[in-house]
Design a protein around this motif. Structure first.
Motif, PDB file in Angstrom:
ATOM      1  N   TYR A  96      -4.759   3.976   2.125  1.00 41.48           N
ATOM      2  CA  TYR A  96      -3.542   3.530   1.609  1.00 41.48           C
ATOM      3  C   TYR A  96      -2.371   3.240   2.646  1.00 41.48           C
ATOM      4  CZ  TYR A  96      -2.612   8.390   1.463  1.00 41.48           C
ATOM      5  OH  TYR A  96      -2.248   9.992   1.878  1.00 41.48           O
TER       6      TYR A  96
ATOM      7  N   MET B   5       0.322   1.606  -1.713  1.00 46.79           N
ATOM      8  CA  MET B   5      -0.499   0.670  -1.949  1.00 46.79           C
ATOM      9  C   MET B   5      -1.798   1.129  -1.408  1.00 46.79           C
ATOM     10  SD  MET B   5      -1.073  -2.955   0.110  1.00 46.79           S
ATOM     11  CE  MET B   5       0.343  -3.666  -0.311  1.00 46.79           C
TER      12      MET B   5
ATOM     13  N   GLY C 252      -4.989  -3.546   2.027  1.00 37.39           N
ATOM     14  CA  GLY C 252      -4.439  -4.774   1.762  1.00 37.39           C
ATOM     15  C   GLY C 252      -5.308  -5.892   1.334  1.00 37.39           C
TER      16      GLY C 252
ATOM     17  N   SER D 287      -3.790  -5.765  -3.580  1.00 37.29           N
ATOM     18  CA  SER D 287      -2.813  -4.852  -2.679  1.00 37.29           C
ATOM     19  C   SER D 287      -1.553  -4.934  -3.510  1.00 37.29           C
ATOM     20  CB  SER D 287      -2.669  -5.591  -1.259  1.00 37.29           C
ATOM     21  OG  SER D 287      -2.480  -6.982  -1.434  1.00 37.29           O
TER      22      SER D 287
ATOM     23  N   ALA E 296      -7.902  -9.180   3.387  1.00 42.13           N
ATOM     24  CA  ALA E 296      -7.708  -7.802   4.163  1.00 42.13           C
ATOM     25  C   ALA E 296      -8.137  -7.815   5.789  1.00 42.13           C
ATOM     26  CB  ALA E 296      -8.757  -6.606   3.356  1.00 42.13           C
TER      27      ALA E 296
ATOM     28  N   ASN F 283      -0.891  -6.442   3.983  1.00 39.92           N
ATOM     29  CA  ASN F 283      -0.277  -5.316   3.305  1.00 39.92           C
ATOM     30  C   ASN F 283       0.950  -5.517   3.084  1.00 39.92           C
ATOM     31  OD1 ASN F 283      -0.118  -4.872   6.158  1.00 39.92           O
ATOM     32  ND2 ASN F 283      -0.079  -2.761   5.852  1.00 39.92           N
TER      33      ASN F 283
END
Lengths: 117, 117
Positions: free
Chosen positions: A32, A95, A99, A103, B98, B104
């Motif tokens: 995370y 988050m 990502g 996300s 990602a 992110n």
């Protein structure tokens, strides 16, 4: 589900001094990101700093640094040499994952920081 | 300027009415997120779109709907408005898959302030 807790609603600091804002979170995830966003009186949300959970080294951005304690699920923000322009609401955010397409950010309730001249 | 454009900046309307908030993400960003910020609820995640598809849904009321168009801009539709819908509505965008640079990081627009009278 993830939760982010900012237990201090308000803080005040003298200009040029150092202040630490606290944040704890709860998650069962291993990967995370954690963030601090700043919202000045203009209401714009501005990214201050981010931390990747798999990195042990604490992130720093100029006068801003974090103390990331993964085992304790704690993520505090230290502001050094506080400036009047640091007066804002500060939000801690979480988050999940790395990502990309999934996300979204989960925010804490925020803390109002006032820098006194 | 964050690169995320939200219109209108301010909107005043009456209960029972319907409004549409618009968001243009940063150039190249594929994900769009909608958040509601009210005094008592903090920043609440509403919904996320990724490249035109709904990816995550948060505390979005049935009276609210959103979509992301082929040019990646997004609209949030709020109908049968109530006094409690008065809030600041933020759109944020992030880069695609990602692993890509900045995947992110959410960049926020300046928000649309909705007042329901």
């Amino acid at each position: 589900a993830q939760t982010v807790t900012q237990s201090q609603p308000e803080m005040s600091v003298q200009e040029a001094e150092t202040v630490t804002l606290s944040c704890t979170y709860d998650t069962s995830e291993n990967n995370y990101y954690l963030f601090w966003y700043k919202q000045p009186p203009s209401r714009q949300m501005i990214l201050v700093i981010r931390q990747e959970a798999y990195k042990q080294q604490n992130a720093t951005e100029n006068r801003f640094s974090v103390n990331f304690q993964k085992a304790a699920k704690s993520f505090s923000l230290k502001i050094s040499d506080s400036q009047l322009g640091d007066t804002a609401m500060y939000f801690c955010a979480f988050m999940k994952g790395r990502g990309g397409a999934n996300s979204k950010l989960t925010f804490g309730k925020g803390i109002t920081l006032s820098v006194r001249p | 300027d964050s690169g995320v454009t939200q219109t209108p900046k301010h909107l005043i309307t009456a209960t029972g009415q319907r409004v549409t908030l618009r968001c243009s993400p940063r150039s190249g960003d594929l994900s769009v997120y909608w958040y509601q910020q009210s005094l008592d609820q903090g920043l609440q995640f509403l919904i996320q779109y990724y490249n035109g598809e709904e990816r995550a849904k948060g505390n979005i009321l049935e009276r609210f709907s959103a979509q992301q168009f082929p040019d990646l801009h997004s609209e949030l539709n709020l109908s049968s408005l109530e006094l409690g819908d008065s809030a600041l509505y933020f759109c944020a965008s992030s880069v695609g898959p990602a692993g890509s640079s900045g995947a992110n990081v959410l960049t926020f627009g300046a928000g649309s302030r909705l007042t329901v009278l």
